[in-house]
Design an enzyme around this catalytic site. Structure first.
Site, mmCIF file in Angstrom:
data_model
loop_
_atom_site.group_PDB
_atom_site.id
_atom_site.type_symbol
_atom_site.label_atom_id
_atom_site.label_comp_id
_atom_site.label_asym_id
_atom_site.label_seq_id
_atom_site.Cartn_x
_atom_site.Cartn_y
_atom_site.Cartn_z
ATOM 1 N N GLU A 1 -15.194 -4.553 -0.340
ATOM 2 C CA GLU A 1 -15.617 -4.354 -1.712
ATOM 3 C C GLU A 1 -14.756 -5.053 -2.418
ATOM 4 O O GLU A 1 -15.173 -5.695 -3.776
ATOM 5 C CB GLU A 1 -15.563 -2.722 -1.691
ATOM 6 C CG GLU A 1 -16.671 -1.963 -1.083
ATOM 7 C CD GLU A 1 -16.612 -1.806 0.347
ATOM 8 O OE1 GLU A 1 -15.313 -1.866 0.890
ATOM 9 O OE2 GLU A 1 -17.384 -1.476 1.223
ATOM 10 N N ILE B 1 -25.835 -6.115 23.980
ATOM 11 C CA ILE B 1 -26.201 -7.345 25.101
ATOM 12 C C ILE B 1 -25.650 -6.530 26.398
ATOM 13 O O ILE B 1 -26.232 -6.710 27.315
ATOM 14 C CB ILE B 1 -25.580 -8.575 24.617
ATOM 15 C CG1 ILE B 1 -26.586 -9.151 23.581
ATOM 16 C CG2 ILE B 1 -25.720 -9.425 25.959
ATOM 17 C CD1 ILE B 1 -25.859 -10.546 22.975
ATOM 18 N N GLU C 1 -5.912 -6.142 3.839
ATOM 19 C CA GLU C 1 -5.737 -7.262 2.953
ATOM 20 C C GLU C 1 -6.995 -7.223 1.968
ATOM 21 O O GLU C 1 -7.394 -8.512 1.648
ATOM 22 C CB GLU C 1 -5.453 -8.481 3.677
ATOM 23 C CG GLU C 1 -4.238 -8.371 4.517
ATOM 24 C CD GLU C 1 -3.670 -9.504 4.883
ATOM 25 O OE1 GLU C 1 -3.796 -10.561 4.365
ATOM 26 O OE2 GLU C 1 -2.998 -9.464 5.876
ATOM 27 N N GLY D 1 -25.178 -3.396 27.133
ATOM 28 C CA GLY D 1 -25.801 -2.310 27.617
ATOM 29 C C GLY D 1 -24.652 -1.014 27.720
ATOM 30 O O GLY D 1 -23.622 -1.103 27.173
ATOM 31 N N GLN E 1 -35.718 -13.664 25.288
ATOM 32 C CA GLN E 1 -35.578 -14.174 23.882
ATOM 33 C C GLN E 1 -34.898 -12.974 23.274
ATOM 34 O O GLN E 1 -34.289 -13.472 22.224
ATOM 35 C CB GLN E 1 -37.067 -14.487 23.202
ATOM 36 C CG GLN E 1 -36.940 -15.320 22.210
ATOM 37 C CD GLN E 1 -38.409 -15.591 21.715
ATOM 38 O OE1 GLN E 1 -39.229 -15.105 21.349
ATOM 39 N NE2 GLN E 1 -38.667 -16.978 22.011
ATOM 40 N N ASP F 1 -4.144 -13.585 -1.326
ATOM 41 C CA ASP F 1 -4.947 -14.806 -1.312
ATOM 42 C C ASP F 1 -4.829 -15.462 -0.169
ATOM 43 O O ASP F 1 -5.801 -15.938 0.591
ATOM 44 C CB ASP F 1 -4.886 -15.649 -2.496
ATOM 45 C CG ASP F 1 -5.167 -15.163 -3.897
ATOM 46 O OD1 ASP F 1 -6.050 -14.359 -3.838
ATOM 47 O OD2 ASP F 1 -4.917 -15.830 -4.758
ATOM 48 N N TRP G 1 0.405 2.362 5.901
ATOM 49 C CA TRP G 1 -0.071 1.736 6.960
ATOM 50 C C TRP G 1 0.560 0.166 6.690
ATOM 51 O O TRP G 1 0.034 -0.855 6.586
ATOM 52 C CB TRP G 1 -1.661 1.435 6.292
ATOM 53 C CG TRP G 1 -2.487 2.480 6.037
ATOM 54 C CD1 TRP G 1 -2.827 3.597 6.927
ATOM 55 C CD2 TRP G 1 -3.197 3.093 4.809
ATOM 56 N NE1 TRP G 1 -3.350 4.737 6.272
ATOM 57 C CE2 TRP G 1 -3.510 4.224 5.064
ATOM 58 C CE3 TRP G 1 -2.880 2.467 3.724
ATOM 59 C CZ2 TRP G 1 -4.123 4.756 3.892
ATOM 60 C CZ3 TRP G 1 -3.812 2.986 2.516
ATOM 61 C CH2 TRP G 1 -4.458 4.067 2.529
ATOM 62 N N SER H 1 0.918 -1.205 0.069
ATOM 63 C CA SER H 1 0.153 -0.033 0.072
ATOM 64 C C SER H 1 0.916 1.124 0.042
ATOM 65 O O SER H 1 1.976 1.339 0.642
ATOM 66 C CB SER H 1 -1.061 0.102 1.224
ATOM 67 O OG SER H 1 -1.740 -1.012 1.254
ATOM 68 N N SER I 1 -6.573 0.215 -2.495
ATOM 69 C CA SER I 1 -7.451 -0.747 -3.232
ATOM 70 C C SER I 1 -6.847 -0.975 -4.531
ATOM 71 O O SER I 1 -6.887 -2.004 -5.148
ATOM 72 C CB SER I 1 -8.862 -0.554 -3.339
ATOM 73 O OG SER I 1 -9.506 -0.634 -2.067
#
Ligand code: CAA
Length: 381
Positions: free
Chosen positions: A367, A337, A363, A339, A279, A240, A156, A126, A132
């Site tokens: 997109e 959860i 990596e 809060g 629930q 990859d 970066w 980069s 990208s």
């Protein structure tokens, strides 16, 4: 179809889990708070063989496979995502390309100390104007006499401030586009190499990243990695494999969000009962667990394909795309959860939320993963 890890993979998993729970987890909050590179944990990872997991033993590695690598990455990242990415970069972005494209002499000189953890690596693709769009490299490499003279800025770069060795990408023939990109092995102590101040990041704060400045850096021909003009293939094929590691990092972060939420929901009470019995909370946990399992299957498939020498670029992109999405959703739900307790640094889930985000960016952004996957689909793959 085989869903059971081998005995060797189970042993690696157990070692990684013990290390992560006993040695990494107790330090994770402090590493994040202090923005501290965990030198002592990197040393321990080296001792455990975790810095060259899929590298053959003859080159200093542990001699395991990529599925083992994914298992280790999940466990370490479940405890501390910063420690996870340090491990991931050294394994998949540094050792892997030197193993696949390096000469025998380069493997002896560089891969062996990198895989055994005597040296730490970084990967510099980069740039300020090439993220990208990785082919838009501006860092130049010019052949002058017997040497390559390199000038430019990298951005970066994870492990940049603490790395000994860099897998570096340069442009040596702009007119040739991506066929003008050439890779090098760059010792970071070479004259003309400087790193900028560490990036002040939202998450993975124990992972040091920075710019790298290259000012008339002179490298001998022996440090060329692969062919002149072959660097884009080195970069893309390396990513990859890297995407399997980052997918496993995301899975680890998502699992941390789930496990911390489940434990909290079992002891936190509202309206006369533990919130896990409401629930609204129970269903969130069920969705998190289901999605994380699906992500794990995608990751293990991609790693299995790589181990068995099948094409795996599409499957690695799918694994990263899905696992990073799931990790972010799990971390967001974990805060819900918890809060109010989820919003303060006293509890770990705000760290998971901040750590998860980067997995949708580095990596290859989500997109870019969609671009890669749809590219395969368009070609009938
Ligand atoms: N393996 C081997 N070769 C590949 C390949 C792969 N996976 N993907 C593409 N190539 C080859 C193609 O075959 C093609 O070769 P030919 O010209 O000989 O046919 C060539 O590369 C160009 O391919 P594309 O036309 O598809 O390339 P593109 O310029 O359109 O770019 C892209 C494709 C997918 C967008 C790519 O630029 C990309 O992946 N971008 C994201 C970059 C990225 O992931 N950066 C992360 C930086 S590292 C990092 O994040 C580390 C960290 O901090 C932890």
């Amino acid at each position: 179809m085989q869903f059971q890890p081998t005995e060797e993979q189970m042993a690696v998993l157990q070692t990684a889990r013990d290390f992560a729970q006993r040695e990494v987890l107790p330090k994770a909050a402090e590493i994040d708070r202090e923005h501290r590179h965990p030198t002592e944990l990197v040393k321990r990872m080296a001792e455990l063989g975790f810095l060259g997991i899929a590298v053959p033993e003859q080159y200093g590695g542990a001699g395991f496979d990529n599925l083992s690598y994914a298992l280790v990455m999940e466990e370490i990242s479940r405890a501390c995502a910063s420690t996870g990415v340090i491990c991931s970069v050294n394994n998949s972005l540094v050792c892997d390309p030197i193993m696949r494209f390096g000469t025998e002499a380069q493997k002896q000189e560089w891969l062996t100390p990198l895989a055994s953890g005597k040296l730490l690596g970084c990967f510099a693709l980069s740039e300020p104007e090439a993220g990208s769009d990785a082919a838009a490299q501006k860092t130049t490499a010019e052949k002058v006499g017997d040497e390559w003279v390199i000038n430019g800025t990298k951005n970066w770069i994870t492990n940049g401030p603490v790395a000994d060795v860099c897998v570096l990408f340069t442009m040596n023939d702009k007119a040739a586009g991506h066929k003008g990109i050439t890779a090098f092995i760059l010792p970071m102590k070479t004259k003309g190499v400087k790193t900028g101040p560490p990036d002040d990041k939202m998450g993975i704060r124990g992972s040091k990243s920075s710019q790298i400045y290259l000012d008339d850096v002179r490298l001998p021909e022996s440090l060329l990695l692969g062919d002149v003009g072959g660097g884009f293939r080195v970069a893309m094929s390396t990513l990859d494999g890297g995407r399997i590691g980052i997918a496993a990092q995301a899975l680890g972060i998502g699992r941390a969000a789930l496990e911390d939420s489940l434990a909290y929901a079992q002891q936190r009470r509202t309206m006369g009962k533990p919130i896990v019995q409401h629930q609204a909370i129970a269903f969130k946990l069920a969705d998190m667990a289901t999605e994380l399992d699906a992500a794990r299957l995608l990751i293990h498939r991609a790693a299995w394909l790589k181990d068995n020498k099948h094409p795996y670029g599409k499957e690695a992109a799918m694994a990263k795309l899905y696992a990073s999405d799931v990790a972010n959703r799990a971390a967001r739900e974990a805060i819900q959860i918890f809060g109010g307790n989820g919003y303060v640094t006293e509890f770990p889930v705000e760290r998971h939320f901040r750590d998860a985000k980067i997995t949708e960016i580095y990596e290859g952004t989500s997109e870019i993963q969609r671009l890669v996957i749809s590219g395969y689909l368009a070609k009938g793959g």
